[in-house]
Design an enzyme around this catalytic site. Structure first.
Site, PDB file in Angstrom:
ATOM      1  N   SER A 157      -0.763  -9.619 -11.435  1.00 18.32           N
ATOM      2  CA  SER A 157      -0.875  -9.621  -9.976  1.00 18.32           C
ATOM      3  C   SER A 157      -2.324  -9.395  -9.577  1.00 18.32           C
ATOM      4  CB  SER A 157      -0.004  -8.516  -9.370  1.00 18.32           C
ATOM      5  OG  SER A 157      -0.257  -8.381  -7.978  1.00 18.32           O
ATOM      6  N   TYR A 170       3.505  -0.665  -9.390  1.00 20.25           N
ATOM      7  CA  TYR A 170       3.564  -2.095  -9.693  1.00 20.25           C
ATOM      8  C   TYR A 170       2.240  -2.584 -10.260  1.00 20.25           C
ATOM      9  CZ  TYR A 170       3.916  -7.132  -8.799  1.00 20.25           C
ATOM     10  OH  TYR A 170       3.907  -8.496  -8.924  1.00 20.25           O
TER      11      TYR A 170
END
Length: 265
Positions: A157, A170
Site C-alpha cells: 500500500s 494496516y
C-alpha cells in the site's frame, strides 16, 4: 469444490501461462484476472465469500478464450492452506495437465481503520493474519508449485510510505510484506522466480467500504494531491501487475513499485 470454465479454444497446456490470484472476485484482484486473461494467461481465482462474483469472473475469462478455475480460500486461516494447495494441485492436473503454475499474486485483503492509540488486539490480529501471516505461509506452501522461471507479486500500500489517519496497523503489516518480498526475491532468485511489490495509492474499489468510490469530496481531495490529477482505479493497478509479470520483464526483482499517480511526492 472448484468452479471451472473451459474456453472453446486455448493454447496448448505446455505453453499457457497460469496465474493464481487471491481475492480475485472483485476490486484489484478481479481487474488483474481480466487483464491477465486478455494478455493470454489462464487464471486460478480465489474468493473467501461471494461465490457468485467468482463465477462471473470465471465466465468472463472463458468468453475471452481463456480457461479459469475458482477455488475458495480464507487467507487468514493458515490451517486451511494445506487443503487449498492440494486443491490447486488437483485443478492443475485436471484442467491443464500440469504440475505447476507460473505467477502468484497475493492480493486478498481486508481493511480495519482504527486510531493508533485506540487500536484493539482483535484488529491487530485480523490485519496481521490476513496481510502478513497469510501471505507468508500461503506463499511458503505454494512455492513448490511455481514453475521455473516464475513470478510473485505481493500487494502492499502507498500508506507504507505516507501517512493516512487510522491506518497504523494496516500500513505496518504492509511494510512487513515489503521486507518479506526482498527476502523471497533473494532466496528464490536461483530458481529464476522474481518477487516484487505493487503498492497502490488511493483506488476506487469496494475496499474500505467503497469510501473513495462513493465520495466526490474525497475524490477531489485525492486528485488535488496527485501530480497526475486524479484518483486511481483498479485497472491502473492491474496494468502495473501485468507489466511486472510479462514475459519480457525477467530482470526486475526485489522492487517496490508504487501505483499512486505520484501522490505525496
Amino acid at each position: 469444490m472448484s468452479i471451472n470454465a473451459n474456453a472453446a479454444t486455448t493454447a496448448a497446456a505446455t505453453s499457457t501461462r497460469i496465474a493464481l490470484i487471491t481475492g480475485a472476485n472483485r476490486g484489484i484482484g478481479r481487474a488483474t484476472a481480466m487483464r491477465l486473461a486478455r494478455d493470454g494467461f489462464d487464471v486460478i481465482v480465489t474468493y473467501r465469500s461471494h461465490r457468485e462474483e467468482a463465477e462471473e469472473v470465471v465466465r468472463e475469462i472463458g468468453q475471452l478464450g481463456r480457461r479459469a478455475v475458482a477455488l475458495p480460500l480464507d487467507v487468514s486461516r493458515v490451517a486451511g492452506f494445506g487443503a487449498f494447495v492440494d486443491g490447486v494441485h488437483d485443478v492443475l492436473r485436471e484442467t491443464w495437465h500440469r504440475e505447476a503454475f507460473d505467477v502468484l499474486i497475493n492480493n486478498g485483503g481486508v481493511q480495519v481503520a482504527q486510531p493508533t492509540l485506540q487500536a484493539t488486539p482483535e484488529a491487530f490480529d485480523q490485519l496481521v493474519d490476513v496481510h502478513f501471516k497469510g501471505v507468508f505461509f500461503l506463499t511458503q506452501q505454494l512455492v513448490p508449485l511455481i514453475a521455473n522461471p516464475g513470478a510473485i507479486v505481493n500487494i502492499s500500500s502507498g500508506t507504507a510510505r505516507f501517512y493516512v489517519p487510522e491506518r497504523a496497523i494496516y500500513s505496518a503489516v504492509k511494510g512487513a510484506v515489503e521486507v518479506l518480498s526482498r527476502y523471497l526475491a533473494t532466496e528464490l532468485g536461483p530458481r529464476g522466480i522474481t518477487v516484487n511489490v505493487i503498492a497502490p495509492g488511493a483506488v476506487a474499489t469496494d475496499f474500505s467500504g467503497g469510501m473513495l468510490r462513493s465520495s466526490e469530496q474525497l475524490q477531489k481531495h485525492i486528485a488535488s494531491l496527485t501530480p497526475l490529477g486524479r484518483f486511481g482505479v483498479a485497472d491502473d493497478v492491474a496494468g502495473a501487475i501485468a507489466a511486472l509479470v510479462s514475459e519480457g520483464n525477467r530482470f526486475v526483482t526485489g522492487q517496490r513499485i508504487e501505483v499512486s499517480g505520484g501522490v505525496h511526492l
